[in-house]
Design an enzyme around this catalytic site. Structure first.
Site, mmCIF file in Angstrom:
data_model
loop_
_atom_site.group_PDB
_atom_site.id
_atom_site.type_symbol
_atom_site.label_atom_id
_atom_site.label_comp_id
_atom_site.label_asym_id
_atom_site.label_seq_id
_atom_site.Cartn_x
_atom_site.Cartn_y
_atom_site.Cartn_z
ATOM 1 N N HIS A 167 9.985 -0.127 8.260
ATOM 2 C CA HIS A 167 9.228 -1.369 8.479
ATOM 3 C C HIS A 167 9.256 -2.240 7.072
ATOM 4 C CE1 HIS A 167 7.341 0.482 12.104
ATOM 5 N NE2 HIS A 167 7.048 1.569 11.323
ATOM 6 N N ASP A 168 8.694 -1.758 6.125
ATOM 7 C CA ASP A 168 8.548 -2.755 4.793
ATOM 8 C C ASP A 168 9.801 -3.200 4.296
ATOM 9 O OD1 ASP A 168 5.773 -2.469 5.465
ATOM 10 O OD2 ASP A 168 5.486 -0.769 3.960
ATOM 11 N N PHE A 213 -0.608 -1.855 12.745
ATOM 12 C CA PHE A 213 -1.426 -1.353 11.795
ATOM 13 C C PHE A 213 -1.687 -2.256 10.868
ATOM 14 C CE2 PHE A 213 -2.283 0.628 7.743
ATOM 15 C CZ PHE A 213 -3.137 1.562 7.984
ATOM 16 N N ASN A 214 -0.802 -3.087 10.111
ATOM 17 C CA ASN A 214 -1.291 -3.945 8.711
ATOM 18 C C ASN A 214 -2.290 -5.006 9.215
ATOM 19 O OD1 ASN A 214 0.299 -2.509 7.009
ATOM 20 N ND2 ASN A 214 1.984 -3.987 7.073
ATOM 21 N N ASP A 217 0.860 -1.179 0.154
ATOM 22 C CA ASP A 217 -0.049 0.091 0.042
ATOM 23 C C ASP A 217 0.921 1.222 0.064
ATOM 24 O OD1 ASP A 217 0.977 -0.530 2.775
ATOM 25 O OD2 ASP A 217 -0.635 0.331 3.486
ATOM 26 N N ASN A 270 -2.733 1.911 4.179
ATOM 27 C CA ASN A 270 -2.910 3.240 4.793
ATOM 28 C C ASN A 270 -3.549 4.514 3.897
ATOM 29 O OD1 ASN A 270 -1.019 5.801 3.275
ATOM 30 N ND2 ASN A 270 0.196 3.801 2.591
ATOM 31 N N ASP A 322 6.840 1.165 2.101
ATOM 32 C CA ASP A 322 6.559 0.357 0.975
ATOM 33 C C ASP A 322 7.742 0.334 -0.379
ATOM 34 O OD1 ASP A 322 3.488 -1.005 1.740
ATOM 35 O OD2 ASP A 322 3.860 0.926 2.485
ATOM 36 N N THR A 352 3.378 -5.972 2.124
ATOM 37 C CA THR A 352 3.819 -4.895 3.092
ATOM 38 C C THR A 352 2.848 -4.171 3.465
ATOM 39 O OG1 THR A 352 4.399 -3.742 1.210
ATOM 40 C CG2 THR A 352 6.011 -4.947 2.390
#
Ligand code: RIB
Ligand code: CA
Length: 314
Positions: free
Chosen positions: A239-240, A166-167, A12, A41, A17, A125
């Site tokens: 993160h991703d 979140f994801n 996303d 997101n 990402d 991701t």
């Protein structure tokens, strides 16, 4: 040389990402066979637009498909506070030269899996909606999935609620299905991604590379860091990119196998990923959970990847 690992990117984008995709596209160890957008997101329209712009910038030529309108059961949960109203605020990006194919994301995934001579690794991701939709629609293709290297969850912490990342929180029903699927999972959750910090001096190294992609990556990092700086981070948690880096350089990461369950109910814990670190249940491990990393090595991977866009590649 060993053959590159065939992968399918589902995300996303999203600053981290986009940086994950930059890393994947730069690596000779990976072969991007398909891409899909997911509602995460931002709305699916915005994440698809961003996927098209990012793929154009990076020169990713694999087919792209748009994901579902929203999570399997829940309502969408956009996060403009992190990635901006567009879902990828910050530097100007090229007009998209990539058109989505006329297939839902899960059907493009199915086509790529069915047509590939070797099993394909999925790299989600964002929320796990499209991957769950694939498993629901095409259970016969499960054996064609080599593994799932995902960013999501956290066995020690949440970031969107005290319990949930979140994801996973956006689509816990999808995550539950994926974690119960039996497909080998590598989980880059907050346990490691909160340590995957890229510091302002690292942004400067990337910017100094001087090529247009590196400039955009540095701008993305600055933008992403803006939110995090305000809440006390020393750098941007990318993160991703950990989900991709774990495929390219697993030696940089400390992983433990354990059973991970996803909480889909509960007043406080919906979307939590409960890791059985001490093997207290009868469940066999279903995930390799990444718990630590060599931060400098991770940053070096990003720098080298960004540098490769200045080497005459298109
Ligand atoms: O919790 C981190 C996740 O949510 C990442 O995938 C990032 O892109 C954010 O939207
Ligand atoms: Ca994401």
């Amino acid at each position: 040389m060993t053959r590159p690992i065939p992968i399918f990117l589902d995300g996303d984008p999203g600053h981290d990402d986009a940086i994950a995709w930059m890393l994947a596209q730069a690596s000779p160890l990976l072969d991007i066979r398909g891409v899909s957008s997911v509602c995460g997101n931002q709305t699916i329209e915005k994440t698809t637009w961003n996927a098209r712009r990012v793929m154009t910038l990076l020169g990713i030529r694999a087919p792209l498909a748009q994901g579902r309108k929203g999570p399997l059961v829940a309502e969408p949960m956009p996060a403009p506070g992190i990635h901006g109203e567009s879902g990828l605020d910050g530097p100007a990006l090229p007009e998209p030269a990539v058109e989505p194919v006329d297939l839902p994301a899960c059907e493009l995934m199915a086509r790529v899996l069915a047509e590939s001579p070797e099993p394909v690794t999925l790299v989600p991701t964002g929320p796990l909606t499209n991957v769950a939709a694939l498993l629901l629609a095409h259970p016969e293709l499960k054996s064609r999935i080599a593994g799932i290297s995902l960013m999501g969850g956290g066995v020690t912490q949440g970031n969107w609620t005290p319990a949930a990342e979140f994801n996973i929180l956006v689509d816990p029903e999808a995550a539950d299905l994926v974690f119960r699927s039996g497909v080998p999972i590598t989980m880059a959750g907050l346990d490691v991604t909160e340590q995957a910090l890229v510091f302002p001096e690292d942004f400067a190294r990337i910017r100094a590379l001087g090529n247009p992609v590196a400039g955009v990556v540095a701008d993305w990092l600055e933008f992403f860091y803006g939110f995090h700086r305000n809440i006390g981070y020393a750098g941007a948690p990318v993160h991703d990119a950990v989900a991709v880096a774990a495929l390219i350089a697993p030696e940089l990461f400390r992983m433990e196998e354990m059973y991970v369950a996803v909480e889909t109910a509960g007043e406080y814990c919906r979307g939590a990923t409960i890791g059985d670190r001490y093997h207290l249940t009868d469940h066999a491990p279903n995930a390799r959970v990444i718990l630590g990393l060599d931060r400098a090595g991770f940053v070096q991977l990003l720098v080298d990847a960004a540098a490769s866009y200045g080497e005459g590649r298109t």
